[in-house]
Design a protein around this motif. Structure first.
Motif, short mmCIF file in Angstrom:
data_model
loop_
_atom_site.label_atom_id
_atom_site.label_comp_id
_atom_site.label_asym_id
_atom_site.label_seq_id
_atom_site.Cartn_x
_atom_site.Cartn_y
_atom_site.Cartn_z
N ALA A 112 0.83 -1.21 0.00
CA ALA A 112 0.00 0.00 0.00
C ALA A 112 0.86 1.26 0.00
O ALA A 112 0.37 2.36 0.19
N ALA A 113 2.19 1.07 -0.21
CA ALA A 113 3.13 2.20 -0.29
C ALA A 113 3.09 3.07 0.96
O ALA A 113 3.14 4.30 0.88
N ARG A 119 -4.48 4.95 2.61
CA ARG A 119 -3.57 3.87 2.22
C ARG A 119 -3.52 2.80 3.31
O ARG A 119 -3.35 1.62 3.02
N LYS A 159 -1.07 9.77 -5.23
CA LYS A 159 -0.43 8.58 -4.64
C LYS A 159 -1.34 7.36 -4.75
O LYS A 159 -0.90 6.26 -5.05
N LEU A 209 -0.91 3.93 -6.81
CA LEU A 209 -1.02 2.66 -6.11
C LEU A 209 -1.97 1.72 -6.84
O LEU A 209 -1.70 0.52 -6.99
N GLU A 244 -0.20 0.13 -9.59
CA GLU A 244 0.69 -0.92 -9.10
C GLU A 244 -0.08 -2.20 -8.74
O GLU A 244 0.33 -3.30 -9.07
#
Lengths: 290, 323, 281
Positions: C161-162, C185, C215, C219, C222
């Motif tokens: 989840a960075a 996140r 962000k 995500l 990704e």
């Protein structure tokens, strides 16, 4: 131009003066309301502080005529009876509040809420009569258990009401987040919703404990009283409020002094609890409120 | 930790760790427990009513409806009537409300409409504290402080000045009395009435006040319009206070004088339903005596039930209208 | 609003998703697997339909966006996919939802929700719990107790989840101490920790500032390598940026469903075109 004539200057002044006088009376009424609180605290401290000796907390009552002695048994007894009552009332009350907020249909929920309010308004002496009939008579004697049952009925609606109000403040999206993780609903309620509300629930529990600790009427013919240490939970037991009552209405100065000391302990307990609760609640009603 | 890594799940082990049990059993059991707890409230209230009704039967069979209207209370002869206690309960509560209503509604107005910021929180807190003081503490304060004070500064002057002409204030003013009970009750119900009435006032939307201000009303005139909208709710708060006054036991028992006869003068002792139960329940040696006391409890129960239901309906009707 | 109250051609929605697919442009993806298939899915509240006869496919390891004006039923659709509608007692569903070919209505709801995770509009970390406790809540409350396992999975989920680098030194801090974007996140990490196959996101950035939004979008890009993602959004640019497929819903019906590229460059329905060009909604 004509319209201005309707509001003459003198009417205007009169209205304003009326307003000021009435508001002053309202403020005065508020001040009068607070006088008894000050008087009660003032006299209880003044009359009670002298009796608050080491002996008061550690000794049994002495027989009439002998001076000295204390209320150790009553203080411990109150702790036991209120503790037992909490063991029953707190889980049942929280579970009932959970039922109202999480499961019951709107109609059923408001029915239970209504009955809870009614229960809150029942004279506590009636709970004593009820407990006498369902526990004291069958057991054949007054007991700590009976006192605890009566007090738990006092506490139950308070726990339900405060817990329910707090649970309703827990946002719905918290429940959804839990369910969306595949957590069974009952676990969501127990582990996530209750946890979010724990501080508020604790407030309600302490509130009900404070209330129960000061109750006298339901104990008069359930726990009765005991001049000695209790010899078992199925035996009569002394409690602080009943002891205060007994001593206050007796004709002995020494007992009056002790009754005042007991009242001071009780009022200190209640006031300290309310101040603590006030601080906790005003800091944050719910952790989830950001 | 098993390692059945699927193509789509790089950290896949976790799901295989999760319990595969159906959630149904846990849910059902939990809901059942909570439902029983919820039902316990209904059960307890019903049981209290039923039990009081059942145990009152011997009295009702013996004296019938006249139990309510007879003023004898003679345990030795087993002759019982409830009138002195009903009278004492009603009169002490009504007198208490006469004292408490203006003060508590005033305090409610002060809290909801006038005080702001810290003053409001402090006064609110003090009024809550007033409600939290245990009954027996009011009782001991009443016995040793309030009753002597009232006797000296209120009752005796009243009796001396008007006692000869007004039966309500007839002497002797010797101490514990209907008046002292009424005063202590007034002190005890004031915080209840005040806080409920405050909540009712706060439920009235701000817009109503602003509308009144916009018409050029003075502050008091604004408050009067708000009081108008809230009147039924405030009435409910008062009735709720009455319910508390009717059932209050310890403090009253300690200051009312416990005399089971009806005196017109409020400066003389009286007796209430709850006080006689508190004083005599453990001494009731015969079944009929005990039943007579339970019947007094039943009278008290019915009175408080009616009063509380009326109060709740009134308070909720206002809250609902402005939700 | 100058759009017609009803779509002009309703027969479109009654076809099976496969047929629907072939009538569209994307024959080149015929080999792609469908993770979720809905067949004439309708959801009613108090008997009134909130969505009607939505037949749609969610492709494995793709991002599917659902767009439409507010009140069009896109959130209702999303919530039906993991049976979250069931917590409203007045909700009823007809039609079928197949997860890997299996009807989710005949499965245990909690098992469905473990396979289909969800991220909500507003970040909703559990209050009174630490960051760590939040991430592992789904595991812990489903019977995983071993600390080492929990720690390992928590780190992995936070990394995915960075968020790991930002919180690794304060895992014990309350979750509410994080910023809004971090909280969101965290909620994604919490959903990932139980390793779902599908991640449903209900307007996941609508409560966030532009930087936090960027962000999250990154995500999503990704995550689609490992997960199937459905994202509801009222932000068309977001749909265009992050999704492979886009569905346009209006008044409770699925108006058009196609590759995102096609929806935004060459929509086949007039309503879709009006919506994406900003003429209504």
């Amino acid at each position: 131009m004509e319209r201005r004539l309707i509001f003459s200057r003198s009417t205007d002044v009169r209205r304003r003066i009326t307003s000021i006088i009435t508001l002053a009376m309202v403020a005065l009424a508020t001040a009068i309301v607070l006088v008894p609180l000050i008087a009660v605290v003032w006299y209880t401290v003044g009359e009670g502080i002298a009796g608050l000796t080491w002996e008061f907390f550690t000794h049994l009552p002495t027989p009439v005529g002998e001076s000295g002695g204390g209320m150790a048994n009553a203080i411990v007894g109150s702790g036991i009876v209120v503790g037992l009552a909490s063991v029953v009332a707190v889980p049942v009350g929280i579970a009932a509040a959970i039922f109202i907020t999480e499961y019951a249909s709107a109609r059923l929920a408001s029915a239970i809420r209504f009955v809870t309010e009614i229960m809150l308004g029942l004279p506590s002496i009636l709970l004593g009569i009820f407990t006498y009939a369902v526990l004291v008579k069958p057991m054949g004697r007054f007991s700590a258990y009976a006192g605890a049952l009566a007090l738990s009925i006092v506490m139950l609606p308070i726990v339900i009401k405060t817990t329910e109000e707090i649970l309703r403040l827990v946002p719905q999206h918290i429940r959804e987040a839990g369910l969306a993780l595949g957590i069974p609903q009952w676990v969501v309620v127990l582990r996530i919703v209750l946890r979010a509300a724990v501080r508020g629930i604790l407030t309600g529990v302490l509130l009900s404990v404070a209330r129960a600790a000061g109750e006298t009427a339901p104990l008069l013919f359930t726990a009765l009283n005991n001049r000695f240490w209790h010899s078992g939970l199925d035996q009569p037991i002394a409690t602080l409020p009943v002891q205060i009552f007994t001593y206050a209405v007796a004709p002995y100065d020494d007992w009056h002094r002790q009754a005042w000391a007991g009242a001071l302990v009780l009022i200190a307990l209640v006031l300290v609890l309310s101040i603590v609760l006030r601080l906790v609640v005003s800091r944050t009603q719910l952790d989830s409120e950001q | 930790m098993s390692a059945d890594v699927t193509t789509t799940s790089p950290i896949a082990p976790s799901r295989s760790l999760l319990s595969k049990r159906s959630s149904k059993v846990g849910n059902t059991v939990f809901v059942a427990i909570c439902a029983v707890a919820g039902a316990s409230v209904l059960l307890i209230v019903t049981a209290i009513v039923v039990q009081l009704v059942v145990e009152s039967q011997p009295t009702i069979r013996r004296f019938g409806i006249s139990f309510l209207t007879r003023s004898v209370w003679d345990p030795v002869a087993e002759d019982f009537g409830a009138l002195p206690f009903i009278y004492g309960t009603l009169v002490s509560s009504l007198l208490a409300m006469i004292i408490a209503v203006p003060l508590s509604v005033g305090a409610a107005i002060f809290l909801a409409e006038i005080a702001r910021g810290w003053l409001r929180s402090v006064v609110s807190f003090l009024i809550e504290a007033l409600a939290a003081v245990p009954s027996v503490v009011y009782g001991i304060w009443g016995v040793f402080i309030l009753v002597p004070w009232l006797t000296e500064h209120v009752a005796t002057p009243l009796a001396e000045r008007w006692g000869e002409h007004i039966p309500l204030l007839a002497p002797p003013a010797i101490g514990p009395s209907m008046l002292s009970a009424a005063v202590i009750l007034a002190i005890m119900v004031t915080p209840i009435v005040a806080s409920v009435a405050r909540d009712v006032l706060s439920a009235i939307p701000r817009m109503q006040r602003e509308a009144a201000y916009a018409l050029g009303a003075t502050r008091w005139e604004v408050i009067r319009t708000v009081l108008g909208s809230a009147r039924w709710g405030i009435f409910g708060a008062i009735v709720l206070g009455l319910g508390r006054a009717l059932g209050e036991t310890m403090a009253v028992t300690m200051v009312i004088g416990n005399d089971p006869s009806i005196h017109v003068s409020i400066l003389q002792p009286a007796y209430t339903l709850s006080s006689v139960i508190a004083n005599e329940f453990t001494e009731a040696t015969t079944p009929l005596y005990l039943s007579a006391l339970v019947t007094l409890g039943l009278v008290l129960l019915l009175a408080t039930l009616v009063v509380n239901i009326v109060a709740r309906v009134l308070v909720w009707s206002v809250a609902r209208r402005y939700r | 609003m100058d759009a017609p109250r009803q779509p002009t051609n309703v027969t479109e929605h009654h076809r099976s998703p496969i047929e629907h697919e072939t009538t569209s442009h994307s024959t080149d993806h015929a080999d792609e697997r469908y993770r979720i298939v809905t067949e004439q899915l309708s959801v009613y509240f108090d008997g009134k339909p909130a969505i009607r006869d939505v037949s749609m496919v969610i492709r494995t390891n793709k991002v599917t966006a659902i767009i439409g004006p507010s009140g069009c039923g896109k959130s209702t659709f999303l919530r039906a996919l993991n049976r979250l509608h069931e917590i409203q007692p007045n909700a009823r569903v007809s039609g079928r939802i197949l997860l890997d070919g299996e009807d989710i209505m005949s499965m245990d709801a909690t098992l469905v929700r473990r396979r289909i995770g969800m991220v909500f509009q507003k970040p909703n970390p559990f209050p009174a719990m630490s960051i760590f406790d939040n991430v592992v809540a789904g595991l812990r409350f489903n019977g995983v107790r071993k600390r080492s396992v929990l720690a390992e999975i928590a780190e992995e989920a936070l990394r995915r989840a960075a968020l790991w680098d930002e919180v690794k030194d304060r895992l014990r801090a309350p979750a509410t101490s994080l910023s809004g974007g971090q909280q969101q996140r965290l909620c994604i990490a919490r959903a990932l920790a139980i390793e779902p196959e599908v991640l449903l996101m209900d307007e996941p950035t609508s409560a966030l500032d532009p930087i936090a939004t960027a962000k999250i979008e990154e995500l999503i890009y990704e995550l689609k390598r490992s997960y199937t993602i459905v994202v509801v959004t009222h932000n068309m640019q977001q749909a265009a940026r992050v999704s492979d497929y886009t569905a346009f819903m209006y008044l409770g019906e699925l108006v058009e469903f196609d590759k995102t590229r096609n929806i935004f460059t060459n929509p086949s329905k007039r309503q879709t075109e009006e919506y994406i060009t900003g003429r209504f909604g």
